[in-house]
Structure formats: C-alpha cells, structure tokens
Design an enzyme around this catalytic site. Structure first.
Site, PDB file in Angstrom:
ATOM      1  N   PRO A  36       4.684   4.059   0.756  1.00 18.52           N
ATOM      2  CA  PRO A  36       3.792   3.931   1.916  1.00 18.52           C
ATOM      3  C   PRO A  36       3.198   5.258   2.404  1.00 18.52           C
ATOM      4  O   PRO A  36       2.324   5.240   3.277  1.00 18.52           O
ATOM      5  CB  PRO A  36       4.687   3.321   2.999  1.00 18.52           C
ATOM      6  CG  PRO A  36       6.081   3.572   2.560  1.00 18.52           C
ATOM      7  CD  PRO A  36       6.067   3.665   1.079  1.00 18.52           C
TER       8      PRO A  36
ATOM      9  N   HIS B 255      -9.210   6.408  14.213  1.00 18.89           N
ATOM     10  CA  HIS B 255      -8.614   7.752  14.148  1.00 18.89           C
ATOM     11  C   HIS B 255      -9.500   8.657  13.302  1.00 18.89           C
ATOM     12  O   HIS B 255      -9.707   8.389  12.127  1.00 18.89           O
ATOM     13  CB  HIS B 255      -7.205   7.688  13.544  1.00 18.89           C
ATOM     14  CG  HIS B 255      -6.180   7.200  14.508  1.00 18.89           C
ATOM     15  ND1 HIS B 255      -4.850   7.516  14.427  1.00 18.89           N
ATOM     16  CD2 HIS B 255      -6.296   6.415  15.604  1.00 18.89           C
ATOM     17  CE1 HIS B 255      -4.198   6.948  15.415  1.00 18.89           C
ATOM     18  NE2 HIS B 255      -5.046   6.270  16.142  1.00 18.89           N
TER      19      HIS B 255
ATOM     20  N   TYR C 291       2.416  13.306   9.844  1.00 16.52           N
ATOM     21  CA  TYR C 291       3.207  13.254   8.606  1.00 16.52           C
ATOM     22  C   TYR C 291       3.994  14.557   8.531  1.00 16.52           C
ATOM     23  O   TYR C 291       3.384  15.625   8.394  1.00 16.52           O
ATOM     24  CB  TYR C 291       2.289  13.155   7.388  1.00 16.52           C
ATOM     25  CG  TYR C 291       1.607  11.805   7.224  1.00 16.52           C
ATOM     26  CD1 TYR C 291       2.165  10.818   6.418  1.00 16.52           C
ATOM     27  CD2 TYR C 291       0.398  11.521   7.865  1.00 16.52           C
ATOM     28  CE1 TYR C 291       1.537   9.586   6.253  1.00 16.52           C
ATOM     29  CE2 TYR C 291      -0.230  10.285   7.697  1.00 16.52           C
ATOM     30  CZ  TYR C 291       0.341   9.321   6.890  1.00 16.52           C
ATOM     31  OH  TYR C 291      -0.272   8.106   6.727  1.00 16.52           O
TER      32      TYR C 291
ATOM     33  N   LYS D 129      -1.646   3.105   1.432  1.00 13.66           N
ATOM     34  CA  LYS D 129      -2.607   2.505   0.496  1.00 13.66           C
ATOM     35  C   LYS D 129      -2.336   1.048   0.121  1.00 13.66           C
ATOM     36  O   LYS D 129      -3.225   0.373  -0.398  1.00 13.66           O
ATOM     37  CB  LYS D 129      -2.641   3.336  -0.812  1.00 13.66           C
ATOM     38  CG  LYS D 129      -3.300   4.686  -0.640  1.00 13.66           C
ATOM     39  CD  LYS D 129      -4.797   4.563  -0.511  1.00 13.66           C
ATOM     40  CE  LYS D 129      -5.436   5.796   0.049  1.00 13.66           C
ATOM     41  NZ  LYS D 129      -6.123   5.594   1.321  1.00 13.66           N
TER      42      LYS D 129
ATOM     43  N   TYR E 262      -7.511   9.749   1.536  1.00 11.64           N
ATOM     44  CA  TYR E 262      -6.839   9.066   2.642  1.00 11.64           C
ATOM     45  C   TYR E 262      -7.746   8.009   3.274  1.00 11.64           C
ATOM     46  O   TYR E 262      -7.298   6.901   3.579  1.00 11.64           O
ATOM     47  CB  TYR E 262      -6.380  10.084   3.692  1.00 11.64           C
ATOM     48  CG  TYR E 262      -5.435   9.481   4.716  1.00 11.64           C
ATOM     49  CD1 TYR E 262      -4.081   9.309   4.427  1.00 11.64           C
ATOM     50  CD2 TYR E 262      -5.900   9.077   5.967  1.00 11.64           C
ATOM     51  CE1 TYR E 262      -3.218   8.749   5.353  1.00 11.64           C
ATOM     52  CE2 TYR E 262      -5.043   8.518   6.899  1.00 11.64           C
ATOM     53  CZ  TYR E 262      -3.706   8.362   6.584  1.00 11.64           C
ATOM     54  OH  TYR E 262      -2.849   7.798   7.509  1.00 11.64           O
TER      55      TYR E 262
END
Ligand code: RFL
Ligand code: PHB
Length: 389
Positions: free
Chosen positions: A292, A72, A200, A296, A384
C-alpha cells in the site's frame, strides 16, 4: 439464467465494471461471496489518483466525492523525524483526492440499487466452467440451492483469494511475487488528523504513515513484523510508537482519539500474467497486489476496469474484438510501472530485518536526494498522482 457478462466479486472492481457496462447497455450479474455489510465494513484505500476521480465523475458517481472528498496538492515525506513537502500538483500537474474506498463502494451500491443491477450476495462455492471455450457458465449455491448462470464472458473481480485466477491452468499462468518481511498495523481513530496532508515517514524503528478520512477521522499505520497480531498493540503502545517515528512537530501535535478499527495488513508485490484466458478476464486484486505504500491498489483496479469496459463495449457495439485481444497486454503495461513504483517506495521507507548500517545510509541518502532535487520529486509526483491510461 443467461446474461452477457458474469462478474465475480462485488468489491470496487466488480461494482465499477458492472456500473460502466450497464451504462453501455451490457447486461451483467454480480456474484459476491460475502454479505453487503461485510464488504462495506472493510477499511482499505484512502487516496484516489486524479484519473480515478475523473473516471468516477464521468460515470456519474462524483457527487458525494466532490462534497466530502479532500483534494491534496502535496504530500509530506519524513526521514529521521524531519519532514519535507513534495508539491504534487505543481510538479505533476494534478493533485490526488482523499476519499475512502468504503465511500466509493457505498456510492456504487447506491447507483446499482437505483438501477436494479442483479447483485447476489452470500453466493457460495462460485465455480467457473468452460472459460477456455465458447460457452462459459458459472455455478454457485445461494440459500442452499444450486444455481447456474450462462454468459458470453466471465470477469474475475474476486480479489487475491478468489477463485477466478485459480481457474486458469497452471501451464498458462505465470506468477511473479515478492513477499515483504513486515506488515502495516492500521488504526482508524476518531481524532483530528495530525496534518492537513499525508506524511510518509522513514525511521530506523520502521515506517509510519499519517493519513485521514475526514476532519474528525484519522488513519495511521506503523510497520510491524510479518505475522504480528493487532492484540499485541494496545492503543497506548500504538500511539507511542507512532510518535517516535513521525516528524517532531507532528508527534507533539498528535491527538489520540477513540480507536474504532485496528488491523494488520501483510505486504506483497504480486502479478499474474496473462489477465485473460479465453472468455475469462481478471481485474484488480484478482490479478495483482501491490504494497500500500504507493496507494496504487484501488487505482490499478480502476484502470483495469476502464480498459476492460472499453473492450467489452466495443465488442457489443461493433463486434470488434481488438480490445478483448489486447486487454491483458494493455493493462499489464500500466500495472508493472505501478508495481515498480510501490516496490521502490516500500524499499526506500521501510526497515528490513537483514538491513545493514550501509543499507540504512543508502535509504537516508535517497531521501536526502529526494528532499533536495526537483527532478527526483517530479519523478515521484508523476507516479504518485498516476501515470496516464
Ligand atoms: P477486493 O476489494 O478484494 O474485492 C474482491 C471481492 O470479491 C469477493 N470474493 C468473492 N466473491 C465470490 N466468490 C468468491 N470465491 C470470492 N472471493 C472473493 C470478496 O468478498 C470481495 O468483495 O478487490 P478489488 O475489487 O479488485 O479492489 C482492490 C482494492 O480493494 C485494493 O487494491 C485496495 O484496497 C488496496 N489499497 C489501496 N489502494 C489504493 O489505491 N490506495 C490506497 O491508499 C490503498 N490503501 C489498500 C490500502 C489495501 C489495504 N489492505 C487492507 C490490503 C491500504 C490497506 C491497508
Ligand atoms: C490510507 O489512507 O489508508 C492510505 C493512504 C496512503 C497510502 C496507503 C493507505 O499509501
């Protein structure tokens, strides 16, 4: 029986550490409380940092991940039903890989079966003795028979509820914790993922996340109050709540398939220091938990394993103890930054019970800034995709 290193817990931390140590010629035994079927049925992480991908590749564990994982290059964020994309790979120089923790664990078991690693499942009452001294040993019960393994080192890879951390005296261990007043209700569904990349979503009804495992398997989450039971969420209620929180186009395109797993995970940030006491080391969830939101947890487990493997390999190769002495400080330096990142994303995206109209506006302004600022997006992307080791 005697081995060089006893590892407690056959989750991803324990299995990966045993795998790397075996490749460095260090002999291990792994003690797992559960049966293998149970370990492999747990649905957990989905996103691998690029450093995790490279670690798995270098360890000879990359073949199926290359074929079945999905790279991704970006991810979506959404505020009040409107989404925007952050081009992770452009901004941070690396993408992430969507490949489930269950698959990583399966690959590790296959490698261990081929190599003949000693993995004892159904090991009850595991107890660590003399870890503060020079000659530690572990006792446990298997099939009703008490057993003992002596070792040079004991490694606690036994997750948040394991025995290892509790073996460290309270006078030594310092704990830091934040418990969030909500959890994530997760659903694994046999349906085409609603989006090619993760979403998100911040919403005044609460956070939602659209993720996936493969073309035919979607993973979705909605924020629910702490202590909520999955039974309170029949499928129809879940789908309707998810639709209300995600971007409008996604809500329209959402395909609902058979639900094959539904569970609630509580959210907490937790760190225990130090991660070494004498000849006992803590690795992964045994030492730290992150919510979550930043994806990580598994990635931190992998960086702990990398550091500890390096340290133990140097010890057995050259009798060099610097890595062992420095393990805790080195691991914690990376952990605290991931704890900060996961906490800040959680704070930006979730609805808190005591939140005022002002607080909501602050979240919205932060997301608005994130949408419009390359600097803000770059900072998020760098964290990220994973900070350097
Ligand atoms: P685990 O996986 O908990 O494994 C510990 C093992 O130890 C065994 N054990 C014992 N064995 C012997 N004796 C005892 N007394 C024992 N007590 C426990 C347990 O049975 C188990 O097999 O810890 P480990 O290996 O450190 O791995 C950590 C990861 O599992 C965890 O951090 C991630 O799943 C967190 N996480 C995510 N991480 C990511 O990097 N990316 C993600 O996208 C992501 N999503 C998630 C997540 C965790 C979630 N939940 C359910 C907590 C999403 C969710 C919903
Ligand atoms: C998942 O796919 O399970 C997942 C993805 C991203 C997260 C957390 C969980 O941040």
């Amino acid at each position: 029986m005697r081995v060089q290193v006893v590892i407690i817990g056959a989750g991803p931390s324990g299995l990966l550490l045993a795998h790397l140590l075996r490749r460095s010629g260090v002999e291990t035994a792994v003690l797992e409380r559960r049966q293998r079927g149970h370990v492999l049925a747990r649905i957990r992480a989905g996103v691998l940092e690029w450093g995790t991908v490279e670690t798995l590749r270098e360890a000879g564990l990359g073949a199926r991940m290359e074929r079945e994982g999905h790279v991704h290059e970006g991810t979506y964020f959404s505020a009040r039903n409107r989404g925007f994309r952050i081009p992770l790979a452009v901004l941070a120089g690396r993408p992430v890989m969507v490949y489930g923790q269950t698959e990583v664990t399966k690959d590790l078991y296959v490698a261990h079966d081929d190599a003949g690693t000693l993995i004892v499942d159904g090991a009850e009452g595991v107890t660590i003795h003399e870890a503060g001294g020079a000659a530690p040993f572990v006792t446990y019960v298997k099939d009703g028979v008490g057993r003992r393994i002596d070792a040079d080192f004991v490694v606690g890879c036994d997750g948040f509820h394991g025995v290892s951390r509790r073996t460290i005296p309270a006078t030594v261990l310092k704990e830091y914790e934040r418990v969030y007043p909500f959890g994530w209700l997760g659903v694994l569904s046999e349906s085409k993922p609603v989006s090619g990349e993760l979403i998100y979503a911040q919403h005044e009804r609460g956070f939602a996340l659209c993720s996936m495992r493969n073309e035919g398997l979607s993973r979705y989450y909605v924020q629910v109050p702490a202590g909520e039971e999955p039974e309170a969420w029949p499928d129809a209620r879940f789908w309707s709540e998810l639709r209300r929180r995600i971007p409008a186009e996604a809500a329209e395109a959402l395909e609902t398939g058979r639900v094959i797993e539904k569970s609630v995970a509580p959210l907490r940030s937790y760190v225990a220091e130090p991660m070494r006491w004498g000849r006992l080391f803590l690795v992964g969830d045994a030492a730290h938990i992150v919510p979550p939101t930043g994806a990580k947890g598994l990635n931190l487990a992998v960086s702990d394993v990398r550091y500890l493997h390096e340290a133990l390999a140097a010890f057995y190769r050259d009798r060099d103890e610097t890595g062992i002495e420095g393990y805790s400080a080195r691991a914690l330096a990376r952990i605290w930054k991931a704890v900060r990142f996961s906490w800040s994303l959680t704070t930006m995206l979730h609805r808190f019970p005591e939140q005022t109209a002002f607080d909501l506006r602050m979240q919205e302004a932060e997301l608005d800034w994130l949408e419009g600022s390359e600097a803000a997006q770059r900072a998020l992307a760098e964290n990220y995709v994973g900070l350097p080791y």
